[in-house]
Scaffold this motif. Structure first.
Motif, PDB file in Angstrom:
ATOM      1  N   THR A  73      -3.218  20.728 -13.587  1.00 19.12           N
ATOM      2  CA  THR A  73      -4.618  20.316 -13.566  1.00 19.12           C
ATOM      3  C   THR A  73      -5.397  20.928 -14.727  1.00 19.12           C
ATOM      4  N   VAL A  74      -5.238  22.244 -14.925  1.00 17.10           N
ATOM      5  CA  VAL A  74      -5.974  22.936 -15.979  1.00 17.10           C
ATOM      6  C   VAL A  74      -5.485  22.499 -17.361  1.00 17.10           C
ATOM      7  N   ALA A  75      -4.168  22.336 -17.526  1.00 17.54           N
ATOM      8  CA  ALA A  75      -3.616  21.898 -18.814  1.00 17.54           C
ATOM      9  C   ALA A  75      -4.166  20.527 -19.200  1.00 17.54           C
ATOM     10  N   LYS A  76      -4.243  19.626 -18.220  1.00 17.62           N
ATOM     11  CA  LYS A  76      -4.782  18.287 -18.498  1.00 17.62           C
ATOM     12  C   LYS A  76      -6.247  18.364 -18.911  1.00 17.62           C
ATOM     13  N   ALA A  77      -7.014  19.225 -18.234  1.00 13.19           N
ATOM     14  CA  ALA A  77      -8.433  19.366 -18.571  1.00 13.19           C
ATOM     15  C   ALA A  77      -8.605  19.914 -19.987  1.00 13.19           C
ATOM     16  N   LEU A  78      -7.794  20.909 -20.347  1.00 12.03           N
ATOM     17  CA  LEU A  78      -7.885  21.486 -21.692  1.00 12.03           C
ATOM     18  C   LEU A  78      -7.479  20.466 -22.748  1.00 12.03           C
ATOM     19  N   CYS A  79      -6.434  19.719 -22.481  1.00  8.18           N
ATOM     20  CA  CYS A  79      -5.989  18.695 -23.430  1.00  8.18           C
ATOM     21  C   CYS A  79      -7.073  17.644 -23.627  1.00  8.18           C
ATOM     22  N   GLY A 110     -16.107  25.506  -7.666  1.00 10.43           N
ATOM     23  CA  GLY A 110     -16.735  25.849  -8.938  1.00 10.43           C
ATOM     24  C   GLY A 110     -16.024  26.908  -9.773  1.00 10.43           C
ATOM     25  N   THR A 111     -15.039  27.614  -9.172  1.00  8.36           N
ATOM     26  CA  THR A 111     -14.347  28.663  -9.925  1.00  8.36           C
ATOM     27  C   THR A 111     -13.568  28.074 -11.106  1.00  8.36           C
ATOM     28  N   ALA A 112     -12.876  26.972 -10.857  1.00  6.57           N
ATOM     29  CA  ALA A 112     -12.097  26.342 -11.922  1.00  6.57           C
ATOM     30  C   ALA A 112     -12.998  25.862 -13.046  1.00  6.57           C
ATOM     31  N   ALA A 113     -14.154  25.316 -12.685  1.00 10.12           N
ATOM     32  CA  ALA A 113     -15.092  24.829 -13.716  1.00 10.12           C
ATOM     33  C   ALA A 113     -15.591  25.980 -14.577  1.00 10.12           C
ATOM     34  N   GLN A 114     -15.896  27.121 -13.943  1.00 13.18           N
ATOM     35  CA  GLN A 114     -16.337  28.285 -14.702  1.00 13.18           C
ATOM     36  C   GLN A 114     -15.233  28.781 -15.627  1.00 13.18           C
TER      37      GLN A 114
END
Length: 289
Positions: free
Chosen positions: A258-264, A215-219
């Protein structure tokens, strides 16, 4: 009759843009003397078979360039339909391009490139200020520039001058010099220490699930989305036309991707800005082995 003035910084891609407009059916003229601009426009607008024309004008016009301001003002008063397309790039990128091509800057003479670029920006300020379209090519590939021009002049889409690049990278290879915003995600679970995930990347679902567990990444993403959603309209309001959001982990292969793809994915679909994603270091570890 559609008339486009193509201008901007030396090295920003004006010649390439003119060739692309020619492919789109525009009659293109480059570096036309200022004294002939009015005559040319009269000819193409006065019953000519030419339906679309583009004129390349820039610092090569010398001292006569300042006269263009009065010409454009007069056209506006006459309600002549025309558009100003301004091609720009960061100073660092322009210097890099000049050094790679070994060309001399028209205003640098025997001096330093950065001084020539500074002078050119000052002389072109009136054109950028009143430009209808500003495209920053710092992060654009040739094909991506073509897509942007097609949106504007072929598909007649509404165009905003902001272009957002989401860039994943590895801190061990250095922070990207052109990054506007840098986020460090090395606090997230690291797939590198899981043998079956080590050779995979953030493009793989197994890695994404590992990074997102707990859940840390989701937050973090929720807060990141809120920040970016707040910043983008304000950057656009201030006239910024290029934003590089850099997401970094240790090697630039797992967490940052992973985070870059989610933000995009979060930003996709907006018509208020252009968007692209790039993974700078995703393959570097493999190449070094």
């Amino acid at each position: 009759m559609k008339l486009v003035i193509v201008t901007g910084m030396s090295g920003a891609g004006k010649t390439v843009a003119l060739k692309m407009l020619e492919d789109l059916g525009f009659y293109c003229v480059d570096n036309l003397p200022i004294t002939l601009v009015d005559k040319f426009v009269q000819l193409v607008c006065g019953g000519s078979e030419i339906k679309q024309a583009a004129i390349g004008m820039d610092i090569r016009s010398g001292e006569d360039l300042s006269c263009l301001d009065a010409i454009l003002s007069r056209w506006r008063k006459q309600e002549l339909e025309f558009y100003v397309l301004f091609l720009d790039a960061s100073d660092a990128i322009l210097i890099k391009r000049f050094k790679e091509t070994r060309r001399s800057h028209p205003l640098a003479a025997a001096g330093r490139l950065d001084k020539g670029i500074e002078k050119e920006r000052a002389k072109l300020e009136f054109l950028k200020r009143d430009a209808d379209y500003i495209i920053d090519t710092s992060q654009l590939l040739t094909r991506e520039l073509k897509v942007e021009l097609e949106k504007i002049f072929l598909e007649d889409q509404d165009y905003n001058n902001m272009f957002v690049t989401i860039l994943s990278f590895g801190f061990k290879y250095g922070i990207p010099e052109d990054a506007d915003l840098v986020f460090d995600v090395r606090f997230l679970p690291n797939p590198y220490y899981v043998e079956e995930l080590r050779l995979l990347t953030g493009e793989d679902e197994a890695v994404r699930r590992f990074v997102m567990k707990g859940g840390t990444a989701a937050q973090f993403l929720s807060r990141l989305y809120d920040m970016i959603d707040f910043l983008l309209p304000n950057y656009i309001k201030e006239g910024k036309n290029q934003l590089v959001v850099a997401i970094g982990c240790t090697g630039g292969k797992h967490r940052s991707v992973t985070v870059a793809k989610a933000l995009c994915s979060h930003l996709q679909g907006s018509e208020k800005y252009g968007l692209k994603i790039e993974h700078r270091d995703v393959d570097k570890d493999n190449k070094r082995k």
